[in-house]
Design a protein around this motif. Structure first.
Motif, PDB file in Angstrom:
ATOM      1  N   HIS A   1      -8.651   4.095   6.320  1.00 54.63           N
ATOM      2  CA  HIS A   1      -7.878   4.441   5.124  1.00 54.63           C
ATOM      3  C   HIS A   1      -8.625   3.950   3.882  1.00 54.63           C
ATOM      4  O   HIS A   1      -8.274   2.908   3.316  1.00 54.63           O
ATOM      5  CB  HIS A   1      -6.479   3.806   5.163  1.00 54.63           C
ATOM      6  CG  HIS A   1      -5.604   4.335   6.262  1.00 54.63           C
ATOM      7  ND1 HIS A   1      -4.995   5.559   6.210  1.00 54.63           N
ATOM      8  CD2 HIS A   1      -5.262   3.789   7.455  1.00 54.63           C
ATOM      9  CE1 HIS A   1      -4.300   5.758   7.316  1.00 54.63           C
ATOM     10  NE2 HIS A   1      -4.453   4.700   8.096  1.00 54.63           N
TER      11      HIS A   1
ATOM     12  N   THR B   1      -3.207  -8.710   8.773  1.00 56.51           N
ATOM     13  CA  THR B   1      -2.943  -7.292   8.547  1.00 56.51           C
ATOM     14  C   THR B   1      -3.585  -6.438   9.618  1.00 56.51           C
ATOM     15  O   THR B   1      -2.985  -5.476  10.120  1.00 56.51           O
ATOM     16  CB  THR B   1      -3.473  -6.873   7.159  1.00 56.51           C
ATOM     17  OG1 THR B   1      -2.815  -7.640   6.147  1.00 56.51           O
ATOM     18  CG2 THR B   1      -3.218  -5.404   6.901  1.00 56.51           C
TER      19      THR B   1
ATOM     20  N   ARG C   1       6.038  -5.003   1.567  1.00 57.63           N
ATOM     21  CA  ARG C   1       5.736  -4.916   0.143  1.00 57.63           C
ATOM     22  C   ARG C   1       5.422  -6.281  -0.457  1.00 57.63           C
ATOM     23  O   ARG C   1       4.555  -6.410  -1.326  1.00 57.63           O
ATOM     24  CB  ARG C   1       6.918  -4.286  -0.604  1.00 57.63           C
ATOM     25  CG  ARG C   1       7.128  -2.802  -0.343  1.00 57.63           C
ATOM     26  CD  ARG C   1       5.992  -1.974  -0.897  1.00 57.63           C
ATOM     27  NE  ARG C   1       5.776  -2.162  -2.315  1.00 57.63           N
ATOM     28  CZ  ARG C   1       6.462  -1.550  -3.277  1.00 57.63           C
ATOM     29  NH1 ARG C   1       7.421  -0.693  -2.960  1.00 57.63           N
ATOM     30  NH2 ARG C   1       6.196  -1.770  -4.548  1.00 57.63           N
TER      31      ARG C   1
ATOM     32  N   ARG D   1       1.307   1.410  -7.012  1.00 59.98           N
ATOM     33  CA  ARG D   1       2.396   1.131  -6.076  1.00 59.98           C
ATOM     34  C   ARG D   1       3.648   0.602  -6.775  1.00 59.98           C
ATOM     35  O   ARG D   1       4.602   0.192  -6.112  1.00 59.98           O
ATOM     36  CB  ARG D   1       1.919   0.122  -5.022  1.00 59.98           C
ATOM     37  CG  ARG D   1       0.964   0.720  -4.004  1.00 59.98           C
ATOM     38  CD  ARG D   1       0.410  -0.328  -3.065  1.00 59.98           C
ATOM     39  NE  ARG D   1      -0.717  -1.056  -3.647  1.00 59.98           N
ATOM     40  CZ  ARG D   1      -0.982  -2.332  -3.405  1.00 59.98           C
ATOM     41  NH1 ARG D   1      -0.195  -3.043  -2.638  1.00 59.98           N
ATOM     42  NH2 ARG D   1      -2.035  -2.904  -3.948  1.00 59.98           N
TER      43      ARG D   1
ATOM     44  N   SER E   1       1.672   8.261   7.144  1.00 61.53           N
ATOM     45  CA  SER E   1       0.912   7.857   5.976  1.00 61.53           C
ATOM     46  C   SER E   1       1.193   8.781   4.823  1.00 61.53           C
ATOM     47  O   SER E   1       1.169   9.990   4.976  1.00 61.53           O
ATOM     48  CB  SER E   1      -0.592   7.894   6.277  1.00 61.53           C
ATOM     49  OG  SER E   1      -0.952   6.784   7.006  1.00 61.53           O
TER      50      SER E   1
ATOM     51  N   ALA F   1       7.837  -3.846   6.778  1.00 61.95           N
ATOM     52  CA  ALA F   1       6.600  -3.099   7.028  1.00 61.95           C
ATOM     53  C   ALA F   1       6.936  -1.650   7.280  1.00 61.95           C
ATOM     54  O   ALA F   1       7.875  -1.319   7.981  1.00 61.95           O
ATOM     55  CB  ALA F   1       5.858  -3.703   8.228  1.00 61.95           C
ATOM     56  N   ARG F   2       6.137  -0.779   6.702  1.00 58.79           N
ATOM     57  CA  ARG F   2       6.396   0.644   6.830  1.00 58.79           C
ATOM     58  C   ARG F   2       5.609   1.222   7.982  1.00 58.79           C
ATOM     59  O   ARG F   2       4.407   1.066   8.062  1.00 58.79           O
ATOM     60  CB  ARG F   2       6.043   1.360   5.515  1.00 58.79           C
ATOM     61  CG  ARG F   2       7.022   1.027   4.425  1.00 58.79           C
ATOM     62  CD  ARG F   2       6.509   1.519   3.097  1.00 58.79           C
ATOM     63  NE  ARG F   2       5.387   0.691   2.684  1.00 58.79           N
ATOM     64  CZ  ARG F   2       4.763   0.863   1.525  1.00 58.79           C
ATOM     65  NH1 ARG F   2       5.137   1.794   0.705  1.00 58.79           N
ATOM     66  NH2 ARG F   2       3.756   0.084   1.216  1.00 58.79           N
ATOM     67  N   ARG F   3       6.316   1.919   8.846  1.00 65.36           N
ATOM     68  CA  ARG F   3       5.651   2.466  10.029  1.00 65.36           C
ATOM     69  C   ARG F   3       5.721   3.982  10.073  1.00 65.36           C
ATOM     70  O   ARG F   3       5.383   4.584  11.058  1.00 65.36           O
ATOM     71  CB  ARG F   3       6.280   1.885  11.289  1.00 65.36           C
ATOM     72  CG  ARG F   3       6.102   0.367  11.394  1.00 65.36           C
ATOM     73  CD  ARG F   3       6.744  -0.148  12.671  1.00 65.36           C
ATOM     74  NE  ARG F   3       6.496  -1.566  12.859  1.00 65.36           N
ATOM     75  CZ  ARG F   3       7.192  -2.528  12.307  1.00 65.36           C
ATOM     76  NH1 ARG F   3       8.174  -2.253  11.499  1.00 65.36           N
ATOM     77  NH2 ARG F   3       6.903  -3.790  12.544  1.00 65.36           N
TER      78      ARG F   3
ATOM     79  N   ASP G   1       0.364  -4.275   2.276  1.00 64.40           N
ATOM     80  CA  ASP G   1       1.605  -3.660   1.822  1.00 64.40           C
ATOM     81  C   ASP G   1       2.227  -2.837   2.942  1.00 64.40           C
ATOM     82  O   ASP G   1       3.445  -2.886   3.188  1.00 64.40           O
ATOM     83  CB  ASP G   1       1.294  -2.780   0.602  1.00 64.40           C
ATOM     84  CG  ASP G   1       2.539  -2.222  -0.064  1.00 64.40           C
ATOM     85  OD1 ASP G   1       3.261  -1.463   0.597  1.00 64.40           O
ATOM     86  OD2 ASP G   1       2.771  -2.538  -1.240  1.00 64.40           O
ATOM     87  N   ARG G   2       1.396  -2.089   3.635  1.00 63.71           N
ATOM     88  CA  ARG G   2       1.894  -1.181   4.668  1.00 63.71           C
ATOM     89  C   ARG G   2       2.177  -1.889   5.982  1.00 63.71           C
ATOM     90  O   ARG G   2       3.155  -1.600   6.664  1.00 63.71           O
ATOM     91  CB  ARG G   2       0.862  -0.073   4.890  1.00 63.71           C
ATOM     92  CG  ARG G   2       1.318   0.943   5.896  1.00 63.71           C
ATOM     93  CD  ARG G   2       0.813   2.341   5.531  1.00 63.71           C
ATOM     94  NE  ARG G   2       1.447   3.311   6.408  1.00 63.71           N
ATOM     95  CZ  ARG G   2       0.858   3.852   7.459  1.00 63.71           C
ATOM     96  NH1 ARG G   2      -0.377   3.535   7.764  1.00 63.71           N
ATOM     97  NH2 ARG G   2       1.492   4.720   8.212  1.00 63.71           N
TER      98      ARG G   2
ATOM     99  N   GLU H   1      -3.393  -2.879  -0.215  1.00 61.88           N
ATOM    100  CA  GLU H   1      -2.619  -1.721   0.242  1.00 61.88           C
ATOM    101  C   GLU H   1      -2.362  -1.779   1.742  1.00 61.88           C
ATOM    102  O   GLU H   1      -1.292  -1.386   2.213  1.00 61.88           O
ATOM    103  CB  GLU H   1      -3.333  -0.424  -0.128  1.00 61.88           C
ATOM    104  CG  GLU H   1      -3.368  -0.163  -1.629  1.00 61.88           C
ATOM    105  CD  GLU H   1      -3.703   1.280  -1.962  1.00 61.88           C
ATOM    106  OE1 GLU H   1      -3.511   2.158  -1.099  1.00 61.88           O
ATOM    107  OE2 GLU H   1      -4.154   1.521  -3.092  1.00 61.88           O
ATOM    108  N   TYR H   2      -3.326  -2.282   2.504  1.00 62.43           N
ATOM    109  CA  TYR H   2      -3.126  -2.388   3.953  1.00 62.43           C
ATOM    110  C   TYR H   2      -2.045  -3.428   4.268  1.00 62.43           C
ATOM    111  O   TYR H   2      -1.212  -3.218   5.151  1.00 62.43           O
ATOM    112  CB  TYR H   2      -4.427  -2.763   4.657  1.00 62.43           C
ATOM    113  CG  TYR H   2      -5.609  -1.904   4.259  1.00 62.43           C
ATOM    114  CD1 TYR H   2      -5.441  -0.551   3.962  1.00 62.43           C
ATOM    115  CD2 TYR H   2      -6.896  -2.430   4.163  1.00 62.43           C
ATOM    116  CE1 TYR H   2      -6.516   0.242   3.588  1.00 62.43           C
ATOM    117  CE2 TYR H   2      -7.970  -1.646   3.797  1.00 62.43           C
ATOM    118  CZ  TYR H   2      -7.775  -0.313   3.505  1.00 62.43           C
ATOM    119  OH  TYR H   2      -8.846   0.466   3.127  1.00 62.43           O
TER     120      TYR H   2
END
Length: 463
Positions: free
Chosen positions: A52, A363, A68, A300, A446, A441-443, A63-64, A60-61
């Motif tokens: 990515h 991460t 956040r 973001r 993308s 965490a966002r799963r 964050d994901r 950003e990694y």
């Protein structure tokens, strides 16, 4: 060239003498241990960056993968670290320039170098790249020439060097390889660890390159030989040219003392030119890195939206100006209150490098699973022996942080850096609470990548 020159900071030229004087020839083990740590961290970061590409990179990694709060916190801490570096490097460059032209005061030189490199970064991303290409080129040529000339002197091939005692015997003939005991290796680790900070910049810059995945893969794969040659190679030459306890190493610096010992004329001035190049390179990269992190945070919603505005040439001018404004303030603090305000800024950013590496490792533990679920073909760079080496890296970083608490200078850095980190994390959690959630965490799938500075839309776009 950013990848090659990124591991050669002013700390190598300036700080290596203190490390050699403090640990003896055993400093080579210290450099090797920290070098191994950096190789592992860069491998993990390379895996995520190749999958990515982003100018926000590990922020950003995080964050994901972690939430956040993690992306917000590590992004702002990293930005804080580099804007303080702006002041440190501008002041260091001013000292050298003032020695050559004392008619201009040091604060004047600091202002001049800051304005010049700010203008270069505002012009276009290619201006930053052009400056960094030549800065990196000078550093690489200087280190390579030093290793070659020093190696010839050690081998007795260089005629008239005036250093007939040079050789491998210097590794053991002044109290042994570890004259200050095995504990000096860990002390040496603390002395050299921060001279490696900056290796990760290449993954931020890759987001603005024409082929990010290829750029990241090449940079990560070459990090081993870069550290082996530039750090271990050059320090090995120093400790074989001179006894580790030679007064000149501590008084004039390792590289100046080594050049003097083999009869290089005007060694001090030659090294000043090289150090100035390293300082300007670090300042240039600090401004670029801080502004791109500010851009990513703004994109973001974790920083002012103005930071995301791009000029006609794809430059995030507001992010650059916001970052350099704090840098100017820090320079002012350095001249106005060097022992209070600026010392606090310096110490409170001192352990951020290790915090960043720790977050990168944590991460990557989560990101591997996310990438495998969504797009396994993007794993063009893979961390070795996952997850065992990742956990080992986390353990190494925690150990170094813990050992810093036993050191007088390191203790202040860890505690103040932890205090600032706790404040930033507190702001992130408060922000999450006010916003009503969004911290997990966002799963999910993308999101489509937003345009990066310079106009590229990752992973690639014709420019």
């Amino acid at each position: 060239m950013i990848a090659i020159g990124g591991v050669i900071g002013a700390g190598l030229f300036v700080g290596s003498g203190k490390g050699i004087a403090g640990a003896g020839p055993g400093i080579l083990i210290s450099y090797a241990l920290v070098g191994l740590l950096v190789v592992l961290v860069m491998r993990m970061l390379g895996e995520m960056a190749a999958a990515h590409p982003s100018s926000g990179s590990f922020s950003e990694y995080a964050d994901r993968a972690l939430g956040r709060w993690a992306g917000f916190s590590i992004g702002w801490l990293y930005w804080f670290f580099w804007v303080v570096v702006l002041a440190v490097e501008a002041t260091a460059g001013a000292v050298i320039l003032n020695g050559w032209l004392p008619a201009v005061p040091r604060w004047g030189w600091a202002l001049i170098v800051m304005l010049a490199l700010t203008a270069a970064n505002l012009a276009s991303v290619s201006s930053y790249g052009e400056f960094e290409f030549w800065f990196a080129g000078i550093k690489v040529v200087a280190i390579a020439a030093f290793i070659v000339v020093g190696g010839l002197a050690v081998g007795g091939v260089l005629p008239g060097s005036g250093n007939e005692g040079a050789g491998l015997a210097h590794l053991t003939d002044h109290g042994g390889f570890l004259p200050r005991g095995p504990g000096a290796i860990l002390t040496g680790v603390l002395m050299v660890v921060f001279s490696f900070m900056g290796s990760e910049i290449v993954t931020l810059a890759a987001g603005e390159s024409e082929d990010p995945r290829r750029a990241v893969a090449r940079a990560v794969n070459s990090v081993i030989w870069r550290i082996a040659v530039f750090y271990l190679g050059s320090v090995f030459v120093v400790v074989t040219l001179l006894p580790w306890d030679a007064p000149a190493i501590a008084d004039r610096g390792a590289y100046v003392a080594a050049l003097d010992s083999i009869g290089i004329p005007h060694a001090g001035q030659v090294m000043n030119v090289i150090v100035l190049t390293a300082v300007l390179s670090c300042l240039n990269s600090a401004l670029y890195t801080a502004s791109r992190m500010a851009f990513s945070l703004g994109r973001r919603g974790d920083a002012p939206r103005a930071f995301t505005r791009l000029s006609a040439r794809g430059v995030p001018r507001h992010a650059i100006l916001g970052s350099v404004a704090f840098g100017f303030a820090a320079v002012y603090f350095n001249y106005q209150w060097p022992e209070t305000v600026f010392l606090f800024l310096l110490n409170s950013s001192g352990a951020v490098a290790l915090f960043v590496w720790l977050v990168i490792a944590c991460t990557q533990l989560r990101m591997r699973g996310i990438v495998l679920r969504e797009a396994p073909e993007r794993l063009v760079v893979r961390m070795w022996l996952f997850p065992y080496l990742t956990w080992a890296t986390i353990g190494m970083i925690v150990f170094v942080l813990g050992y810093m608490l036993t050191d007088d200078d390191g203790r202040d850095q860890v505690l103040l850096s932890a205090l600032v980190a706790a404040g930033v994390v507190g702001c992130a959690l408060l922000r999450k609470r006010v916003a009503g959630g969004g911290g997990s965490a966002r799963r999910g799938p993308s999101p489509q990548p937003a345009p990066s500075p310079s106009g590229a839309s990752p992973p690639s776009r014709d420019r």
